[in-house]
Design an enzyme around this catalytic site. Structure first.
Site, PDB file in Angstrom:
ATOM      1  N   GLU A  91       0.830  -1.195   0.000  1.00  0.00           N
ATOM      2  CA  GLU A  91       0.000   0.000   0.000  1.00  0.00           C
ATOM      3  C   GLU A  91       0.870   1.253   0.000  1.00  0.00           C
ATOM      4  OE1 GLU A  91      -2.060   0.630   4.089  1.00  0.00           O
ATOM      5  OE2 GLU A  91      -2.146  -1.514   3.712  1.00  0.00           O
ATOM      6  N   CYS A 123      -3.280  -4.842   3.777  1.00  0.00           N
ATOM      7  CA  CYS A 123      -2.194  -5.670   4.320  1.00  0.00           C
ATOM      8  C   CYS A 123      -2.114  -7.062   3.722  1.00  0.00           C
ATOM      9  CB  CYS A 123      -2.323  -5.776   5.835  1.00  0.00           C
ATOM     10  SG  CYS A 123      -2.112  -4.200   6.642  1.00  0.00           S
ATOM     11  N   HIS A 246      -1.467 -12.552  10.533  1.00  0.00           N
ATOM     12  CA  HIS A 246      -1.171 -11.129  10.317  1.00  0.00           C
ATOM     13  C   HIS A 246      -0.995 -10.450  11.675  1.00  0.00           C
ATOM     14  CE1 HIS A 246      -1.035  -7.119   8.845  1.00  0.00           C
ATOM     15  NE2 HIS A 246      -2.158  -6.766   9.456  1.00  0.00           N
TER      16      HIS A 246
END
Lengths: 358, 137
Positions: A91, A123, A246
Site C-alpha cells: 500500500e 495488508c 497477520h
C-alpha cells in the site's frame, strides 16, 4: 459459518506448487514506541509494541523489494530469465502510476518475458500476489513466478497507528513442488466488504473505522479463512508445527492463535511485530520468512494474512528436505532484525518526510 | 530532464552490469566497449558481485542540487572484488565508523528525483557495510 459446504473452495493448483526461494528485508532504523509516546501522550506503558522498523532516506518499496527479491534469488539459485511474473503487493508503491514491479524485474534480470503488476489489498496484497503466482506456476503457464509483499506504512503523527506502522516484507519465488523447499498444499481466501481501514486517493494517511477494526475485520476474516482451510484439508491446529497470523500488534495474533487452538510456541518464530512493527503487506509474509529460516524438513506451517477492506488468505505449507541447504544462502530475517540503529522522533520525522520543506 | 540517460544506464545502475574483455578477461565498469587493459573490443556483459572494499572516502555536507535532501552523506571510491574501482555513496552506516579497507556490498537505492517530486525517481547503486559486519558491530 455461512460458507458453501458442497462446492470445492480450496485454491489448489492443477500441478503441485511450492516455494523455491524466499527472502526478507527489514530496514536498519528503529524507533521505540515509547519515543513516539514521549512526543504525543507521555505514556510509558500499555504501548502496542516495543519498536518498529523505519526505512532510511534512500529507501522505498521498490528498493526494499529489490533486496528481498535478491535474497529469494540467492536461495532459489534459478535463472531469472525463467521468471514469468513479478508481482509486488503494497500500500506504499512509490508511484501512483508506473509499476514497482517493472523496476524490481529489471534489477533482478527477469525482464522482458514476464508479467509485471502491482497489487493492492491493504495488508494482504503480498499474499494475494502469492496466490496469483500459484496460479501461473500451477497451471503450467510459467516455470517460476515472483511474489512480493512489502510496505513502508503510513501513520498519521500522533495517531494510534503511528506506533506500529512500519517497513519491511518478504519475497517468494514459486515453482514446481519437486524443486521446492516448501510445498504449498493449498490456499483459501475469504473476502467481504468491510469498512475497517482505508486511505482515499491523494490522502497521505489512512483512516480507521473504529469498532470495525477488531472483531468484524481482523478476527472474523482470519478465523474463517483458517478454519475453512483446516476443515477442507482435514487438519487441526495440532497438525501444524508453526503458524503465522497477520500481526498489526502483539495482542491480535496472540488472541486469534489461541482461539484457533495454537500455542504460544507455534507462533513464536513468526511473531515479529514487537521488534519491527506492523509491516502491512509485508507482515504475514515476513512472519513466514522468519519461520522458514528455522523450519525443519517435515514441518507443516499455517500462514494466514489479513487485509483491511477486508479479507484473509490462508496457506497450508509443508517444508521439504531441500530447505536445509538453502536457509543459509541469504541473510536471515532475524539477522536483519538484529542489525538495528535506534533513532529519535526528530530523525524519524525527517526520514519519513513528515517535515514539510516547502 | 534527463530521462533518456537514466533509461540508458539502468542496467549498470540497478545491477552493476559491466563488461568482460573476451581477449584478456579484464572486468570493466562502467561498460565502455573497449578494454582499458588490452585495447581490444569488449562488449560481453558481465554482472559484478557487488562485493568490494572502501579504497577512499569523503563526506559531503554541501550537496549538489538534487542530493541536498540526503546531506550529509559519504561518498567512497569502492574497489570491487573483480578489480574495477567506482565512486558511490555509502548508506546504512549506523554508528559504524568508516574505515579504509572495510568490506562493503552493493544495494540498490533511491538516488534522487529527476527534477522535483513530479519527476521520475532515479534508482542506482550505493554500498553499505556487509551484513555480517553490521551485525557484529
Amino acid at each position: 459459518m455461512t460458507l458453501p459446504q458442497t462446492s470445492p473452495t480450496l485454491l489448489k493448483p492443477v500441478k503441485p506448487v511450492g516455494i523455491v526461494g524466499y527472502g526478507a528485508y527489514v530496514p536498519r532504523y528503529r524507533i521505540a514506541a515509547k519515543e513516539i509516546a514521549r512526543v504525543w501522550t507521555g505514556k510509558t506503558s500499555g504501548l502496542p509494541i516495543k519498536e518498529k522498523a523505519v526505512p532510511g532516506l534512500d529507501e522505498d518499496v521498490i528498493t526494499m523489494s529489490i533486496e528481498a527479491a535478491r535474497n529469494a534469488m540467492l536461495r532459489a539459485q534459478i535463472d531469472p530469465a525463467e521468471i514469468r511474473a513479478v508481482w509486488v503487493g503494497s500500500e506504499s508503491h512509490p508511484y501512483a502510476v508506473k509499476p514497482t514491479s517493472t523496476i524490481v524485474a529489471e534489477a533482478i534480470g527477469a525482464v522482458p518475458s514476464t508479467q509485471g503488476a502491482d497489487l493492492e489489498f491493504a495488508c494482504k496484497a503480498g499474499t494475494e500476489a502469492m496466490v496469483a503466482a500459484m496460479g501461473i506456476v500451477g497451471s503450467g503457464m510459467g516455470r517460476y513466478a515472483l511474489a512480493i509483499g512489502m510496505d513502508t506504512a503510513q501513520g498519521k503523527p500522533g495517531d494510534a497507528l503511528e506506533y506500529t506502522a512500519a517497513a519491511g516484507g518478504g519475497a517468494y519465488i514459486l515453482g514446481a513442488a519437486d524443486e521446492s523447499l516448501a510445498v504449498i498444499n493449498s490456499a483459501y481466501s475469504y473476502v467481504t466488504d468491510t469498512p475497517d481501514f482505508w486511505r482515499r486517493e491523494y490522502q497521505k494517511y489512512p483512516e480507521h473505522g473504529m469498532r470495525f477494526t477488531g472483531e468484524p475485520a481482523y478476527f472474523k476474516h482470519i478465523t474463517e479463512a483458517a478454519t475453512h482451510l483446516m476443515q477442507a484439508s482435514g487438519t487441526t491446529a495440532k497438525d501444524y508445527k508453526w503458524a503465522i497470523f497477520h500481526q498489526p500488534n502483539v495482542k491480535f495474533p496472540q488472541k486469534v492463535a489461541s482461539q484457533l487452538g495454537f500455542s504460544t510456541e507455534q507462533i513464536a518464530p513468526g511473531l515479529l511485530v514487537n521488534t519491527i512493527g506492523n509491516t502491512y503487506a509485508g507482515a504475514a509474509v515476513i512472519g513466514l520468512t522468519a519461520t522458514l529460516d528455522i523450519a525443519q524438513p517435515g514441518d507443516r506451517i499455517l500462514c494466514v494474512s489479513f487485509g483491511s477492506g477486508a479479507g484473509s488468505d490462508a496457506f497450508d505449507i509443508l517444508v521439504t528436505d531441500k530447505i536445509t541447504a538453502r536457509q543459509s544462502l541469504a541473510t536471515k530475517t532475524q539477522e536483519y532484525i538484529a542489525r538495528r540503529t535506534e533513532i529519535d522522533y526528530a530523525t524519524y520525522a525527517r526520514y519519513r518526510g513528515k517535515i514539510t520543506m516547502k | 530532464m534527463e530521462i533518456p540517460r537514466h533509461w540508458r544506464l539502468k542496467k549498470q545502475r540497478y545491477g552493476l552490469v559491466g563488461e568482460v574483455c573476451p581477449h584478456c578477461n579484464h572486468k570493466i565498469f562502467p561498460p565502455r566497449d573497449v578494454c582499458p587493459n588490452c585495447g581490444d573490443e569488449a562488449k560481453e556483459q558481465f554482472a559484478f558481485s557487488g562485493k568490494g572494499e572502501v579504497y577512499s572516502y569523503t563526506t559531503v555536507y554541501e550537496a549538489p542540487a538534487g542530493f541536498d535532501a540526503n546531506a550529509p552523506y559519504t561518498v567512497a571510491i569502492v574497489k570491487l572484488e573483480e578489480g574495477p574501482m567506482l565512486t558511490a555513496q555509502l548508506t546504512d552506516m549506523g554508528e559504524q565508523p568508516i574505515q579504509i579497507g572495510m568490506s562493503v556490498e552493493m544495494v540498490t537505492r533511491k538516488m534522487r528525483n529527476d527534477g522535483d517530486e513530479r519527476g521520475v525517481i532515479v534508482y542506482g547503486y550505493k554500498f553499505r557495510p556487509v551484513a555480517q559486519n553490521a551485525i557484529a558491530g
